[in-house]
Motif scaffolding. Structure first.
Motif, PDB file in Angstrom:
ATOM      1  N   TYR A  30      64.660   0.996  -6.239  1.00 40.28           N
ATOM      2  CA  TYR A  30      64.176   2.031  -5.739  1.00 40.28           C
ATOM      3  C   TYR A  30      65.459   2.235  -4.369  1.00 40.28           C
ATOM      4  N   MET A  31      65.982   4.001  -4.711  1.00 38.81           N
ATOM      5  CA  MET A  31      66.253   4.488  -4.049  1.00 38.81           C
ATOM      6  C   MET A  31      65.820   5.397  -2.491  1.00 38.81           C
ATOM      7  N   ASP A  32      65.794   5.445  -1.459  1.00 35.45           N
ATOM      8  CA  ASP A  32      65.738   7.393  -0.917  1.00 35.45           C
ATOM      9  C   ASP A  32      67.257   7.124   0.443  1.00 35.45           C
ATOM     10  N   VAL A  33      66.684   7.858   1.004  1.00 33.52           N
ATOM     11  CA  VAL A  33      67.474   8.728   2.469  1.00 33.52           C
ATOM     12  C   VAL A  33      66.705   8.385   3.212  1.00 33.52           C
ATOM     13  N   CYS A  34      66.884   8.649   4.063  1.00 35.28           N
ATOM     14  CA  CYS A  34      66.114   8.391   5.572  1.00 35.28           C
ATOM     15  C   CYS A  34      66.717   9.012   6.926  1.00 35.28           C
ATOM     16  N   GLU A  35      66.262  10.084   7.636  1.00 32.97           N
ATOM     17  CA  GLU A  35      67.585  10.362   8.549  1.00 32.97           C
ATOM     18  C   GLU A  35      66.557  10.634  10.057  1.00 32.97           C
ATOM     19  N   VAL A  36      65.987   9.712  10.739  1.00 31.39           N
ATOM     20  CA  VAL A  36      65.311   9.841  12.041  1.00 31.39           C
ATOM     21  C   VAL A  36      66.180  10.250  13.071  1.00 31.39           C
ATOM     22  N   CYS A  37      66.069  11.673  13.731  1.00 24.69           N
ATOM     23  CA  CYS A  37      66.666  11.845  14.852  1.00 24.69           C
ATOM     24  C   CYS A  37      65.454  13.090  15.081  1.00 24.69           C
ATOM     25  N   PRO A  38      65.740  13.441  16.122  1.00 27.07           N
ATOM     26  CA  PRO A  38      64.563  14.594  16.733  1.00 27.07           C
ATOM     27  C   PRO A  38      64.589  16.075  15.690  1.00 27.07           C
ATOM     28  N   GLU A  39      66.004  16.096  15.333  1.00 25.30           N
ATOM     29  CA  GLU A  39      66.134  17.706  14.244  1.00 25.30           C
ATOM     30  C   GLU A  39      65.309  17.180  13.134  1.00 25.30           C
ATOM     31  N   LYS A  40      65.614  16.436  12.675  1.00 24.18           N
ATOM     32  CA  LYS A  40      65.232  15.628  10.336  1.00 24.18           C
ATOM     33  C   LYS A  40      64.878  15.503  10.384  1.00 24.18           C
ATOM     34  N   LEU A  41      63.404  15.038  11.587  1.00 23.62           N
ATOM     35  CA  LEU A  41      62.183  14.300  11.214  1.00 23.62           C
ATOM     36  C   LEU A  41      60.766  14.580  11.673  1.00 23.62           C
ATOM     37  N   PRO A  42      59.879  15.513  11.362  1.00 27.69           N
ATOM     38  CA  PRO A  42      58.789  15.886  11.895  1.00 27.69           C
ATOM     39  C   PRO A  42      57.821  15.208  12.446  1.00 27.69           C
ATOM     40  N   ASN A  43      57.475  15.873  13.498  1.00 27.75           N
ATOM     41  CA  ASN A  43      56.180  14.640  14.186  1.00 27.75           C
ATOM     42  C   ASN A  43      57.071  13.572  14.715  1.00 27.75           C
ATOM     43  N   TYR A  44      59.104  13.994  15.646  1.00 29.97           N
ATOM     44  CA  TYR A  44      59.698  12.407  16.169  1.00 29.97           C
ATOM     45  C   TYR A  44      59.126  12.233  16.741  1.00 29.97           C
ATOM     46  N   GLU A  45      58.695  12.317  18.392  1.00 24.87           N
ATOM     47  CA  GLU A  45      57.746  11.779  18.803  1.00 24.87           C
ATOM     48  C   GLU A  45      57.084  10.581  18.648  1.00 24.87           C
ATOM     49  N   GLU A  46      55.496  11.492  17.714  1.00 23.03           N
ATOM     50  CA  GLU A  46      54.984  10.187  17.307  1.00 23.03           C
ATOM     51  C   GLU A  46      55.390   9.111  16.404  1.00 23.03           C
ATOM     52  N   LYS A  47      56.173   9.589  15.069  1.00 20.86           N
ATOM     53  CA  LYS A  47      56.921   8.876  14.743  1.00 20.86           C
ATOM     54  C   LYS A  47      57.524   7.751  15.234  1.00 20.86           C
ATOM     55  N   ILE A  48      58.142   7.898  16.130  1.00 17.53           N
ATOM     56  CA  ILE A  48      59.209   7.214  17.159  1.00 17.53           C
ATOM     57  C   ILE A  48      57.971   5.673  17.507  1.00 17.53           C
ATOM     58  N   LYS A  49      57.105   6.554  18.229  1.00 17.67           N
ATOM     59  CA  LYS A  49      56.281   5.540  19.074  1.00 17.67           C
ATOM     60  C   LYS A  49      55.122   4.654  18.020  1.00 17.67           C
ATOM     61  N   ASN A  50      55.239   5.246  16.467  1.00 16.49           N
ATOM     62  CA  ASN A  50      54.209   4.665  15.472  1.00 16.49           C
ATOM     63  C   ASN A  50      55.482   3.335  15.023  1.00 16.49           C
ATOM     64  N   PHE A  51      56.521   3.613  14.580  1.00 18.33           N
ATOM     65  CA  PHE A  51      57.778   2.649  14.906  1.00 18.33           C
ATOM     66  C   PHE A  51      57.417   1.634  15.948  1.00 18.33           C
ATOM     67  N   PHE A  52      57.662   1.773  16.443  1.00 16.05           N
ATOM     68  CA  PHE A  52      57.531   0.848  17.874  1.00 16.05           C
ATOM     69  C   PHE A  52      56.869   0.177  17.831  1.00 16.05           C
ATOM     70  N   GLU A  53      55.660   0.207  17.249  1.00 10.64           N
ATOM     71  CA  GLU A  53      54.228  -0.766  17.406  1.00 10.64           C
ATOM     72  C   GLU A  53      54.850  -1.620  16.392  1.00 10.64           C
ATOM     73  N   GLU A  54      54.442  -2.788  16.622  1.00 10.31           N
ATOM     74  CA  GLU A  54      55.067  -4.207  16.298  1.00 10.31           C
ATOM     75  C   GLU A  54      53.840  -4.563  14.864  1.00 10.31           C
ATOM     76  N   HIS A  55      54.800  -4.524  13.494  1.00  8.69           N
ATOM     77  CA  HIS A  55      54.064  -4.173  12.617  1.00  8.69           C
ATOM     78  C   HIS A  55      54.707  -5.804  11.487  1.00  8.69           C
ATOM     79  N   LEU A  56      53.848  -4.701  10.602  1.00  4.79           N
ATOM     80  CA  LEU A  56      54.452  -6.081   9.573  1.00  4.79           C
ATOM     81  C   LEU A  56      54.302  -5.391   8.234  1.00  4.79           C
ATOM     82  N   HIS A  57      54.882  -5.959   6.994  1.00  4.02           N
ATOM     83  CA  HIS A  57      54.880  -5.512   5.757  1.00  4.02           C
ATOM     84  C   HIS A  57      54.242  -6.492   5.225  1.00  4.02           C
ATOM     85  N   THR A  58      53.743  -6.265   3.574  1.00  8.90           N
ATOM     86  CA  THR A  58      53.617  -7.238   2.651  1.00  8.90           C
ATOM     87  C   THR A  58      54.622  -7.494   1.669  1.00  8.90           C
ATOM     88  N   ASP A  59      55.832  -6.481   2.191  1.00  9.95           N
ATOM     89  CA  ASP A  59      57.256  -6.219   0.840  1.00  9.95           C
ATOM     90  C   ASP A  59      58.344  -6.027   1.901  1.00  9.95           C
TER      91      ASP A  59
END
Length: 200
Positions: A74-103
């Motif tokens: 699988y492959m996709d493209v992700c652009e992270v910037c205020p103009e391209k990412l809906p709910n930018y401020e909320e998403k950036i806060k979520n990305f910066f929460e310490e977390h792990l993934h199972t993959d």
């Protein structure tokens, strides 16, 4: 005489220990004096990296080889910037929460740049700056977080084995099997090898 053994990955990936400042997360956050971490040291934590041809990802034989060897269907493209990412401020806060993934988390920066922060074996933060051409793989079970740098823009290819599951498990989630496996493979292994070294 200058050594010519410089790792070409360092042109697109750099890592260092972070300070404890609460200033803007998009700043470099170097310690004083600066304390850099080699890409080989990152590999000991399970964090793998490559320098690839970001201008031609569709035809890059090295990327094709990595995808085939590691089963990234699988492959996709992700652009992270205020103009391209809906709910930018909320998403950036979520990305910066310490977390792990199972993959694994696989990101290949084809434009812009950003920071992936990972924990070392002693729980200290290491900041990994990924720039255009840098590809990074974070192992399943490693605690980490992401933020943009001061450029406020990254375009990355995301890869996955099979159907993607992007679920973040915010810390603490030490009971998950992926976390236990990470500890066993990368943390306890190092502790055991240092114990052997000490008796040698």
């Amino acid at each position: 005489m200058v050594s010519s053994n410089k790792d070409s990955r360092e042109e697109v990936l750099q890592a260092w220990y972070m300070d404890d400042s609460k200033e803007d997360q998009r700043l470099p956050h170097h310690k004083e004096p600066k304390e850099f971490v080699s890409l080989d040291q990152l590999a000991e934590l399970g964090v793998l990296s490559w320098k690839l041809d970001a201008d031609n990802p569709e035809t890059d034989p090295e990327l094709k080889k990595i995808r085939e060897e590691r089963g990234y269907s699988y492959m996709d493209v992700c652009e992270v910037c205020p103009e391209k990412l809906p709910n930018y401020e909320e998403k950036i806060k979520n990305f910066f929460e310490e977390h792990l993934h199972t993959d694994e988390e696989i990101r290949y920066c084809v434009a812009g740049s950003g920071y992936f922060d990972v924990r070392d074996r002693n729980e200290a933060w290491i900041r990994v700056w990924v720039k255009k051409g840098g590809m990074i793989i974070l192992p399943a079970g490693i605690y980490h977080r992401f933020t943009l740098d001061e450029s406020n823009y990254i375009k990355a290819l995301r890869f996955f084995v099979g159907e993607p599951i992007w679920t973040p498990y915010n810390r603490p989630h030490d009971h998950l099997p992926a976390r236990g496996q990470y500890i066993k493979t990368f943390v306890e292994k190092d502790v055991a090898s240092h114990a052997v070294d000490a008796t040698a």
